[in-house]
Design a protein around this motif. Structure first.
Motif, PDB file in Angstrom:
ATOM      1  N   ALA A  10       0.823  -1.211   0.000  1.00  0.00           N
ATOM      2  CA  ALA A  10       0.000   0.000   0.000  1.00  0.00           C
ATOM      3  C   ALA A  10       0.854   1.257   0.000  1.00  0.00           C
ATOM      4  O   ALA A  10       0.410   2.320   0.436  1.00  0.00           O
ATOM      5  CB  ALA A  10      -0.935  -0.007   1.205  1.00  0.00           C
ATOM      6  N   CYS A  11       2.083   1.162  -0.494  1.00  0.00           N
ATOM      7  CA  CYS A  11       2.978   2.319  -0.520  1.00  0.00           C
ATOM      8  C   CYS A  11       2.315   3.439  -1.331  1.00  0.00           C
ATOM      9  O   CYS A  11       1.884   3.215  -2.464  1.00  0.00           O
ATOM     10  CB  CYS A  11       4.305   1.917  -1.152  1.00  0.00           C
ATOM     11  N   PRO A  12       2.196   4.631  -0.764  1.00  0.00           N
ATOM     12  CA  PRO A  12       1.439   5.675  -1.463  1.00  0.00           C
ATOM     13  C   PRO A  12       2.164   6.233  -2.677  1.00  0.00           C
ATOM     14  O   PRO A  12       3.386   6.176  -2.782  1.00  0.00           O
ATOM     15  CB  PRO A  12       1.266   6.754  -0.386  1.00  0.00           C
ATOM     16  N   GLY A  13       1.390   6.791  -3.583  1.00  0.00           N
ATOM     17  CA  GLY A  13       1.917   7.471  -4.749  1.00  0.00           C
ATOM     18  C   GLY A  13       1.137   8.746  -4.976  1.00  0.00           C
ATOM     19  O   GLY A  13       0.448   9.247  -4.076  1.00  0.00           O
ATOM     20  N   ALA A  14       1.233   9.256  -6.183  1.00  0.00           N
ATOM     21  CA  ALA A  14       0.472  10.452  -6.525  1.00  0.00           C
ATOM     22  C   ALA A  14      -0.965  10.105  -6.884  1.00  0.00           C
ATOM     23  O   ALA A  14      -1.861  10.943  -6.759  1.00  0.00           O
ATOM     24  CB  ALA A  14       1.139  11.172  -7.688  1.00  0.00           C
ATOM     25  N   LEU A  15      -1.197   8.873  -7.328  1.00  0.00           N
ATOM     26  CA  LEU A  15      -2.537   8.426  -7.698  1.00  0.00           C
ATOM     27  C   LEU A  15      -3.133   7.523  -6.629  1.00  0.00           C
ATOM     28  O   LEU A  15      -4.307   7.646  -6.285  1.00  0.00           O
ATOM     29  CB  LEU A  15      -2.490   7.694  -9.041  1.00  0.00           C
ATOM     30  N   GLN A  16      -2.319   6.603  -6.106  1.00  0.00           N
ATOM     31  CA  GLN A  16      -2.767   5.748  -5.000  1.00  0.00           C
ATOM     32  C   GLN A  16      -2.366   6.430  -3.699  1.00  0.00           C
ATOM     33  O   GLN A  16      -1.269   6.220  -3.178  1.00  0.00           O
ATOM     34  CB  GLN A  16      -2.126   4.359  -5.095  1.00  0.00           C
ATOM     35  N   GLY A  23      -6.074  13.425   6.370  1.00  0.00           N
ATOM     36  CA  GLY A  23      -6.516  13.465   4.983  1.00  0.00           C
ATOM     37  C   GLY A  23      -5.596  12.681   4.070  1.00  0.00           C
ATOM     38  O   GLY A  23      -4.750  11.902   4.521  1.00  0.00           O
ATOM     39  N   ALA A  24      -5.728  12.896   2.773  1.00  0.00           N
ATOM     40  CA  ALA A  24      -4.960  12.135   1.786  1.00  0.00           C
ATOM     41  C   ALA A  24      -3.499  12.552   1.780  1.00  0.00           C
ATOM     42  O   ALA A  24      -3.177  13.739   1.770  1.00  0.00           O
ATOM     43  CB  ALA A  24      -5.563  12.322   0.402  1.00  0.00           C
ATOM     44  N   ALA A  44       4.889  23.765  -4.854  1.00  0.00           N
ATOM     45  CA  ALA A  44       4.638  24.805  -3.853  1.00  0.00           C
ATOM     46  C   ALA A  44       3.196  25.294  -3.929  1.00  0.00           C
ATOM     47  O   ALA A  44       2.509  25.426  -2.898  1.00  0.00           O
ATOM     48  CB  ALA A  44       5.609  25.969  -4.067  1.00  0.00           C
ATOM     49  N   GLU A  45       2.728  25.565  -5.137  1.00  0.00           N
ATOM     50  CA  GLU A  45       1.351  26.038  -5.294  1.00  0.00           C
ATOM     51  C   GLU A  45       0.343  24.973  -4.874  1.00  0.00           C
ATOM     52  O   GLU A  45      -0.688  25.282  -4.269  1.00  0.00           O
ATOM     53  CB  GLU A  45       1.114  26.455  -6.747  1.00  0.00           C
ATOM     54  N   SER A  46       0.657  23.718  -5.191  1.00  0.00           N
ATOM     55  CA  SER A  46      -0.244  22.633  -4.807  1.00  0.00           C
ATOM     56  C   SER A  46      -0.300  22.469  -3.295  1.00  0.00           C
ATOM     57  O   SER A  46      -1.377  22.232  -2.726  1.00  0.00           O
ATOM     58  CB  SER A  46       0.202  21.327  -5.462  1.00  0.00           C
ATOM     59  N   ARG A  69      -6.677  17.955  -0.423  1.00  0.00           N
ATOM     60  CA  ARG A  69      -8.135  18.045  -0.476  1.00  0.00           C
ATOM     61  C   ARG A  69      -8.719  17.545  -1.802  1.00  0.00           C
ATOM     62  O   ARG A  69      -9.873  17.127  -1.846  1.00  0.00           O
ATOM     63  CB  ARG A  69      -8.563  19.493  -0.231  1.00  0.00           C
ATOM     64  N   ASP A  70      -7.933  17.594  -2.860  1.00  0.00           N
ATOM     65  CA  ASP A  70      -8.423  17.174  -4.175  1.00  0.00           C
ATOM     66  C   ASP A  70      -7.321  16.391  -4.883  1.00  0.00           C
ATOM     67  O   ASP A  70      -6.586  16.948  -5.711  1.00  0.00           O
ATOM     68  CB  ASP A  70      -8.843  18.402  -4.993  1.00  0.00           C
TER      69      ASP A  70
END
Length: 325
Positions: A10-16, A23-24, A44-46, A69-70
């Motif tokens: 379950a190693c996280p990524g940008a999609l998973q 939160g995410a 930075a903006e993200s 959040r998104d």
């Protein structure tokens, strides 16, 4: 010892993403730790618009955002910035290279191998099945990233020859530097055949020997010794060509979005190191002096003796539901 896993990777990524208490959590792979100024501005903006305002650096030279959040919008921004070249392979693009290679020190310049390895890895559909913890290392001979326990790596022993590093140790096999990418990915394919539910090559009994046998390679030299923990390159780092790289540490490896925007504004390459620091590369002396004057008060640490460089901590509350503080 044979160790297997009973649950999926379950190693996280940008999609998973990982659903943490706050939160995410989305992790962005940065092969070689390299970021253009535009890509750093995107992160930075993200972080400011979609996350908690911070970019966390990881021990594999990657970056992650918390409390996203998104996640879909974040992934879209990454793709537009060239930070998500493969949706299928995004979690397996863990590639470390000696951060100063080709600029200061080292036996060989391995910068070109990063792009070649990343492109070839993403072009093979089967390699998308590698665990998200798989780590490739490209060490230019100084022993910094070979010490970090990668699954598949090379360690330069001359400008044209490298040692094959498997499960964090020199296997004794020697190959031409030009064959590095092909051999590393062949080794990863063998691992896929052997792995069952194992996440790392080191978890497979006789894994190194079995990979060498499958590759028809054998030890031909005494293993390189001296892989040891390295401290991050911090402060004013002079290039032989007269340019300067600045190494900046960060308390707890956290890069504030505003500081990241100032780094991006310098419009020079940024490298995230596996010691949760950053390198701002290829500056002239005047520009380097201005960067130190402006960014040191904002929290970038240029003192190699700073106690902050010896401190680490988990995210704690409210990020982790198991945290007590």
């Amino acid at each position: 010892m044979v160790d297997s896993r009973s649950r999926p990777d379950a190693c996280p990524g940008a999609l998973q993403v990982h659903r943490a208490a706050d939160g995410a959590l989305a992790r962005v792979r940065l092969p070689g730790g390299v970021l253009t100024s535009t890509q750093l501005q995107t992160l930075a903006e993200s972080a400011r618009d979609l996350g908690n305002g911070e970019i966390e650096l990881t021990s594999r030279g990657n970056a992650q955002l918390r409390a996203v959040r998104d996640p879909q919008e974040f992934a879209r921004r990454l793709a537009d910035a060239g930070l998500l070249p493969s949706e299928t392979h995004e979690r397996v693009r863990n590639i470390l290279v000696s951060p100063l290679t080709g600029r200061i020190g080292g036996v060989a310049d391995l910068r070109d191998l990063v792009d070649e390895l990343d492109r070839t890895l993403c072009a093979d559909a089967a390699l998308a099945d590698l665990p998200g913890r798989t780590l490739f290392t490209l060490d230019d001979g100084r022993g910094d990233v070979s010490a970090l326990g990668g699954d598949f790596g090379v360690h330069a022993v001359s400008e044209t020859e490298v040692a094959l590093v498997l499960a964090g140790r020199d296997s004794g096999a020697r190959i031409a530097a030009t064959e590095s990418v092909a051999v590393l990915l062949d080794a990863a394919r063998v691992f896929l055949e052997l792995r069952d539910r194992h996440w790392r090559l080191s978890e497979i009994a006789d894994g190194v020997e079995r990979v060498l046998s499958a590759l028809t390679l054998a030890p031909t030299a005494d293993p390189v010794s001296g892989f040891a923990d390295h401290r991050p390159p911090i402060g004013w780092l002079d290039h032989p060509d007269g340019n300067v790289t600045l190494g900046g540490g960060l308390a707890f490896g956290i890069l504030d979005a505003r500081l990241a925007e100032f780094l991006a504004a310098v419009e020079k390459p940024v490298i995230v190191t596996p010691w949760k620091s950053v390198l701002l590369c290829d500056l002239d002396e005047w520009s380097a002096e201005q960067v130190v004057r402006v960014l040191a008060p904002m929290g970038l640490i240029f003192d190699e003796n700073s106690p902050w460089l010896n401190v680490s901590a988990c995210t704690g509350q409210p990020g982790c539901e198991k945290a007590l503080a």
